[in-house]
Design a protein around this motif. Structure first.
Motif, PDB file in Angstrom:
ATOM      1  N   THR A 166       0.827  -1.202   0.000  1.00  0.00           N
ATOM      2  CA  THR A 166       0.000   0.000   0.000  1.00  0.00           C
ATOM      3  C   THR A 166       0.865   1.258   0.000  1.00  0.00           C
ATOM      4  O   THR A 166       1.672   1.454   0.910  1.00  0.00           O
ATOM      5  N   GLN A 167       0.708   2.068  -1.030  1.00  0.00           N
ATOM      6  CA  GLN A 167       1.443   3.331  -1.070  1.00  0.00           C
ATOM      7  C   GLN A 167       0.768   4.333  -0.161  1.00  0.00           C
ATOM      8  O   GLN A 167      -0.452   4.497  -0.168  1.00  0.00           O
ATOM      9  N   GLY A 168       1.564   5.024   0.642  1.00  0.00           N
ATOM     10  CA  GLY A 168       1.038   5.991   1.588  1.00  0.00           C
ATOM     11  C   GLY A 168       1.539   7.393   1.331  1.00  0.00           C
ATOM     12  O   GLY A 168       2.497   7.609   0.574  1.00  0.00           O
ATOM     13  N   SER A 169       0.915   8.333   1.985  1.00  0.00           N
ATOM     14  CA  SER A 169       1.296   9.734   1.872  1.00  0.00           C
ATOM     15  C   SER A 169       2.303  10.101   2.951  1.00  0.00           C
ATOM     16  O   SER A 169       2.649   9.289   3.814  1.00  0.00           O
ATOM     17  N   VAL A 170       2.767  11.340   2.902  1.00  0.00           N
ATOM     18  CA  VAL A 170       3.684  11.861   3.916  1.00  0.00           C
ATOM     19  C   VAL A 170       2.950  12.922   4.722  1.00  0.00           C
ATOM     20  O   VAL A 170       2.423  13.885   4.164  1.00  0.00           O
ATOM     21  N   ARG A 171       2.912  12.730   6.036  1.00  0.00           N
ATOM     22  CA  ARG A 171       2.330  13.742   6.914  1.00  0.00           C
ATOM     23  C   ARG A 171       3.438  14.667   7.386  1.00  0.00           C
ATOM     24  O   ARG A 171       4.407  14.232   7.984  1.00  0.00           O
ATOM     25  N   GLY A 172       3.272  15.967   7.121  1.00  0.00           N
ATOM     26  CA  GLY A 172       4.242  16.938   7.587  1.00  0.00           C
ATOM     27  C   GLY A 172       5.380  17.135   6.613  1.00  0.00           C
ATOM     28  O   GLY A 172       5.309  16.789   5.436  1.00  0.00           O
ATOM     29  N   GLY A 173       6.453  17.712   7.122  1.00  0.00           N
ATOM     30  CA  GLY A 173       7.608  18.051   6.300  1.00  0.00           C
ATOM     31  C   GLY A 173       7.625  19.532   5.983  1.00  0.00           C
ATOM     32  O   GLY A 173       6.608  20.104   5.595  1.00  0.00           O
ATOM     33  N   ALA A 174       8.760  20.175   6.156  1.00  0.00           N
ATOM     34  CA  ALA A 174       8.896  21.603   5.887  1.00  0.00           C
ATOM     35  C   ALA A 174      10.357  21.929   5.665  1.00  0.00           C
ATOM     36  O   ALA A 174      11.250  21.220   6.143  1.00  0.00           O
TER      37      ALA A 174
END
Length: 318
Positions: free
Chosen positions: A92-100
């Motif tokens: 399952t491909q997932g997203s990225v939460r956050g990051g800046a």
């Protein structure tokens, strides 16, 4: 010429360090197990006990970790994540939460961040190519600065922030370095633990090469934290807090060290008394990145778990 008494002090400090590491955070270990704080369980080598693991399984485990590191560094250095064509695969491909993006004050730290980000992207690209059609997709990753995010949970377990407070690894050079410190030493021990299990000589050479690069990265982070800590000792204290939080929860072996050496030396290379780097099992690594002391298949930096057959953390034994 170095005075012989100083040499003896350094050697004695290695022994003293090993004997005194765990006491500070023993009580915290019980609380972390109950609240899902950062944790590791001691295991001799759970990976070896799994039947019929292939080189591809082991490299896919490494690829999950490279996704995490690459996304963190890429966001911090460039303000964006990896391109979408590097995220697909099995599972399952997932997203990225956050990051800046970090507004670096020190141009050297900014250059280090960009170099490491580019290296980690190259690792993702290489592993995906080496594994081929069975390369795993990027799982869901949490690299947010939120109070309920993985970085804050890790910092809270180490006592760097209080209950309900957030740790933002993108807020300053120093916070970025501490965020990187959470990952880099773990990556080195993960590759050292996994490399002997790779059977194909070509893959083994590649794994050893990535291990060397991860060790360079860890040394950059540790050296910079130590140098900045000479003027701001709280930074060195923070590395010890993170290290002790991990080490007190990873069983009976001493697998972790901050950057302070007891005696007239720094501790840039975390080694055993023989001057050899430590290894961690896959299960121990997953205890850290899942931020849990119990057996499980998700949590922390990987809210839905990693992809691939090597996906379970270990149960606590202490």
């Amino acid at each position: 010429m170095t005075d012989s008494s100083e040499i003896i002090d350094v050697l004695d400090a290695r022994v003293e360090r090993r004997e005194s590491r765990r006491d500070f955070f023993k009580a915290m270990g019980v609380a972390a197990a109950a609240t899902g704080g950062i944790a590791m369980a001691s295991r001799s080598a759970p990976l070896r006990a799994q039947a019929a693991l292939t080189d591809g399984d082991i490299l896919n485990f490494a690829l999950n970790l490279e996704y995490l590191e690459a996304q963190f560094y890429y966001y911090a250095a460039f303000g964006e994540g990896l391109p979408s064509n590097l995220l697909t695969g099995t599972g399952t491909q997932g997203s990225v939460r956050g990051g800046a993006q970090v507004a670096f004050a020190d141009p050297l730290v900014a250059r280090y961040a960009r170099e490491i980000a580019q290296d980690e992207r190259a690792h993702v690209e290489f592993l995906r190519t080496a594994i081929g059609n069975t390369a795993v997709a990027q799982p869901m990753i949490d690299i947010s600065a939120a109070a309920d995010g993985a970085f804050s949970a890790a910092a809270r377990a180490a006592g760097l922030v209080g209950d309900g407070e957030a740790f933002n690894p993108y807020a300053s050079d120093e916070n970025f370095l501490l965020g990187a410190f959470i990952f880099e030493d773990v990556g080195v021990t993960a590759y050292k633990g996994a490399s002997p299990l790779v059977s194909d000589p070509t893959f083994l050479e590649a794994a050893a090469g990535i291990l060397a690069v991860e060790a360079y990265h860890a040394a950059i982070v540790r050296t910079t934290l130590y140098a900045k800590g000479m003027a701001a000792p709280a930074l060195i204290d923070a590395t010890e807090a993170i290290s002790n939080a991990r080490d007190s929860l990873d069983g009976t072996e001493d697998l972790d060290q901050g950057v302070r050496m007891i005696g007239p030396a720094s501790n840039i290379a975390p080694l055993d008394p023989n001057g050899i780097a430590y290894s961690r099992s896959a299960a121990q690594v997953l205890n850290i990145v899942y931020l849990r002391a119990t057996a499980g298949t998700s949590g922390g930096f990987f809210p839905m778990g990693v992809n691939g057959v090597i996906n379970a953390s270990a149960g606590a034994t202490n």
